[in-house]
Design a protein around this motif. Structure first.
Motif, PDB file in Angstrom:
ATOM      1  N   LEU A 224      28.995  35.946  19.134  1.00  0.00           N
ATOM      2  CA  LEU A 224      30.090  34.939  17.904  1.00  0.00           C
ATOM      3  C   LEU A 224      31.153  35.083  18.971  1.00  0.00           C
ATOM      4  O   LEU A 224      31.360  35.490  20.347  1.00  0.00           O
ATOM      5  N   PHE A 225      32.106  33.807  18.102  1.00  0.00           N
ATOM      6  CA  PHE A 225      33.055  33.266  18.742  1.00  0.00           C
ATOM      7  C   PHE A 225      34.607  33.161  18.172  1.00  0.00           C
ATOM      8  O   PHE A 225      34.178  32.928  16.933  1.00  0.00           O
ATOM      9  N   TRP A 226      35.616  33.408  18.672  1.00  0.00           N
ATOM     10  CA  TRP A 226      36.563  32.493  18.283  1.00  0.00           C
ATOM     11  C   TRP A 226      37.434  31.943  19.091  1.00  0.00           C
ATOM     12  O   TRP A 226      37.598  32.040  20.284  1.00  0.00           O
ATOM     13  N   TYR A 227      37.502  30.666  18.667  1.00  0.00           N
ATOM     14  CA  TYR A 227      38.259  29.828  18.892  1.00  0.00           C
ATOM     15  C   TYR A 227      39.278  29.541  18.496  1.00  0.00           C
ATOM     16  O   TYR A 227      39.801  29.573  17.016  1.00  0.00           O
ATOM     17  N   VAL A 228      40.374  28.896  19.090  1.00  0.00           N
ATOM     18  CA  VAL A 228      41.642  28.934  18.477  1.00  0.00           C
ATOM     19  C   VAL A 228      42.487  27.364  19.165  1.00  0.00           C
ATOM     20  O   VAL A 228      42.567  26.842  20.082  1.00  0.00           O
TER      21      VAL A 228
END
Lengths: 113, 115
Positions: A33-37
């Motif tokens: 899982l990742f968070w991109y902004v």
């Protein structure tokens, strides 16, 4: 099939308040899982990934396999945190296939002064 | 020294026209991608190429044809443009495998408006 759900399209908080951006996923295997902004007028960029278990710009996210969630949290929001946040999921990458990231619909975070 | 550059940044055209968007990366990555971001900001993969070989081809109309002359370039050609093609198209690149495969470097996006 891979699926990522971000239930909140818009999230507004005041500066200094805690913030939590929700992310739930659906995947039968072992996900990454990742968070991109995406800040205003800037490119989409990686914020953090669960395998790194690190805090970036004060944000943390813990993978909860029981609840199939990967919520992004920050104890004290800052105005510069205002941006569009995307949660993303990938099954284990195959040797020759690069990435198959599935993005959530995104949450637009606004931090008010 | 832009890592992933795409041109043009803005494209306004009439329905039925054919247009291309170009993408180049100087990161030495093996894999390149095209993503489409619609008006609701939903981001969806269209294609991925690994060293000039098509790897992912999502359910995209065949009016969209990617072309990769070498591993540093991935262009997107769109035939017979339709109103629904209006979107921001993002190019991205990554390493081919391992932990870096999911760390995508994105271009600035190309906003296509079909009138």
């Amino acid at each position: 099939a891979q699926r990522v759900t971000q239930p909140e399209k818009l999230l507004s908080v005041f500066k200094g308040a805690p913030v939590e951006l929700k992310c739930n996923y659906s995947y039968s295997g072992s996900p990454e899982l990742f968070w991109y902004v995406q800040y205003s007028r800037q490119r989409l960029q990686l914020l953090l990934r669960h395998i790194s278990r690190e805090s970036i710009k004060g944000f943390t996210a813990d993978l909860n396999k029981g609840e199939t969630s990967f919520h992004l949290k920050k104890p004290f929001a800052q105005e510069e945190d205002s941006a569009m946040y995307y949660c993303a999921l990938s099954g284990l990458p195959l040797e020759t296939s690069g990435s198959r990231l599935t993005f959530g619909e995104g949450t637009q975070l606004t931090v008010n002064p | 020294d832009t890592a992933v550059s795409q041109t043009p940044k803005y494209l306004v055209t009439q329905m039925g026209n054919d247009k291309s968007i170009k993408c180049e990366q100087n990161l030495g990555h093996d894999t390149m991608y095209w993503y489409k971001q619609d008006s609701k900001k939903f981001l969806k993969i269209m294609f991925s190429y690994n060293n000039k070989e098509l790897i992912i081809n999502e359910t995209v109309p065949n009016r969209f044809s990617p072309k990769s002359p070498d591993k540093a370039h991935l262009n997107l050609h769109i035939n017979s443009l339709e109103l629904g093609d209006s979107a921001v198209y993002f190019c991205a690149s990554s390493l081919r495998s391992g932990a870096g495969a999911n760390v995508l470097t994105f271009g600035a996006g190309s906003r296509l408006t079909v009138l």
